[in-house]
Design an enzyme around this catalytic site. Structure first.
Site, PDB file in Angstrom:
ATOM      1  N   ARG A   1       0.813  -1.221   0.000  1.00  0.00           N
ATOM      2  CA  ARG A   1       0.000   0.000   0.000  1.00  0.00           C
ATOM      3  C   ARG A   1       0.844   1.268   0.000  1.00  0.00           C
ATOM      4  NH1 ARG A   1      -2.509  -3.791   3.064  1.00  0.00           N
ATOM      5  NH2 ARG A   1      -1.477  -3.004   4.927  1.00  0.00           N
TER       6      ARG A   1
ATOM      7  N   GLU B   1       5.444 -10.530  15.008  1.00  0.00           N
ATOM      8  CA  GLU B   1       4.903 -11.171  16.199  1.00  0.00           C
ATOM      9  C   GLU B   1       5.195 -12.679  16.158  1.00  0.00           C
ATOM     10  OE1 GLU B   1       0.943  -9.960  16.656  1.00  0.00           O
ATOM     11  OE2 GLU B   1       0.818 -10.608  18.746  1.00  0.00           O
TER      12      GLU B   1
HETATM   13  P1  AMP Z   1       4.971  -2.595  11.701  1.00  0.00           P
HETATM   14  O1  AMP Z   1       6.225  -3.178  11.106  1.00  0.00           O
HETATM   15  O2  AMP Z   1       4.494  -3.353  12.921  1.00  0.00           O
HETATM   16  O3  AMP Z   1       5.114  -1.119  11.987  1.00  0.00           O
HETATM   17  O4  AMP Z   1       3.821  -2.788  10.641  1.00  0.00           O
HETATM   18  C1  AMP Z   1       3.701  -1.902   9.577  1.00  0.00           C
HETATM   19  C2  AMP Z   1       3.364  -2.609   8.304  1.00  0.00           C
HETATM   20  O5  AMP Z   1       2.351  -3.594   8.471  1.00  0.00           O
HETATM   21  C3  AMP Z   1       2.840  -1.615   7.296  1.00  0.00           C
HETATM   22  O6  AMP Z   1       3.403  -1.944   6.032  1.00  0.00           O
HETATM   23  C4  AMP Z   1       1.336  -1.809   7.334  1.00  0.00           C
HETATM   24  O7  AMP Z   1       0.818  -1.836   6.015  1.00  0.00           O
HETATM   25  C5  AMP Z   1       1.097  -3.126   8.017  1.00  0.00           C
HETATM   26  N1  AMP Z   1       0.230  -3.035   9.206  1.00  0.00           N
HETATM   27  C6  AMP Z   1       0.605  -3.328  10.485  1.00  0.00           C
HETATM   28  N2  AMP Z   1      -0.418  -3.197  11.325  1.00  0.00           N
HETATM   29  C7  AMP Z   1      -1.470  -2.776  10.589  1.00  0.00           C
HETATM   30  C8  AMP Z   1      -2.841  -2.456  10.896  1.00  0.00           C
HETATM   31  N3  AMP Z   1      -3.323  -2.515  12.133  1.00  0.00           N
HETATM   32  N4  AMP Z   1      -3.632  -2.068   9.873  1.00  0.00           N
HETATM   33  C9  AMP Z   1      -3.153  -1.986   8.602  1.00  0.00           C
HETATM   34  N5  AMP Z   1      -1.884  -2.296   8.260  1.00  0.00           N
HETATM   35  C10 AMP Z   1      -1.050  -2.686   9.235  1.00  0.00           C
END
Ligand code: AMP
Length: 182
Positions: free
Chosen positions: A70, A107
């Site tokens: 996205r 996770e």
């Molecule tokens: P993080 O590495 O945990 O910061 O996760 C970020 C990535 O995962 C981004 O590329 C987001 O598109 C996706 N992502 C993680 N959590 C969500 C969420 N609650 N809603 C939508 N996309 C998420």
């Protein structure tokens, strides 16, 4: 109700807040997925958000990098609007030729992101874009990749930041720009 908060002001924050759908339990139990499809699908709103990102940086970047998948959407719009190029940061195994890769903890298990080794001109200022900032693992890995590939970080922009997961703390030495913080 409290006004929406974000680094480009309450109007842009509100615009995003009114174009996101919370999807509990997707893609797995315990996650509330932030579905920004309504924002991308609304031409005037998408344009306004793109312009807000362009305004925030005032031309202080040479290329835009979007994180799969996205992140590609807003990255391409910002690149087109400013006349710079766009570079994809992709999940492992999608890019041909020589790449740099970075793995990071999820996770459950690990994920790997890649960028082509010749993606950036040395010293070029790179604006990195994604849709959602959650734990910051994806961002941390991507920002290090950009630097290993020879880029200089101009900034990191997301449409929506989940504040309770503490990514700002993890990215404390990085210039984070979130259009909506919840
Ligand atoms: P993080 O590495 O945990 O910061 O996760 C970020 C990535 O995962 C981004 O590329 C987001 O598109 C996706 N992502 C993680 N959590 C969500 C969420 N609650 N809603 C939508 N996309 C998420």
């Amino acid at each position: 109700m409290e006004a929406a908060r974000g680094d480009s002001g309450p109007h842009i924050a509100e615009l995003i807040a009114t174009h996101v759908i919370d999807v509990p339990g997707f893609p797995q139990d315990g996650i509330v997925f932030k579905d920004l499809s309504p924002l991308f699908a609304d031409g005037p709103a998408f344009r306004e958000v793109t312009d807000a990102v362009v305004d925030h940086y005032g031309g202080a970047f040479d290329v835009v990098a979007g994180i799969e998948a996205r992140g590609f959407l807003l990255a391409a719009a910002v690149a087109y609007s400013t006349g710079v190029g766009v570079v994809p940061v992709r999940k492992a195994g999608k890019l041909p030729r020589q790449t740099h890769s970075a793995s990071y903890a999820l996770e459950y298990g690990t994920a790997t992101l890649e960028v082509q080794a010749d993606a950036f001109v040395a010293g070029h200022r790179v604006l990195v874009i994604d849709d959602v900032l959650a734990t910051g693992g994806t961002a941390e890995a991507t920002l290090s990749l950009v630097e290993r590939a020879g880029g200089t970080l101009a900034g990191f922009t997301v449409l929506l930041e989940l504040e309770f997961l503490g990514a700002r703390h993890r990215l404390a030495d990085r210039p984070v720009h979130a259009l909506l913080t919840v």
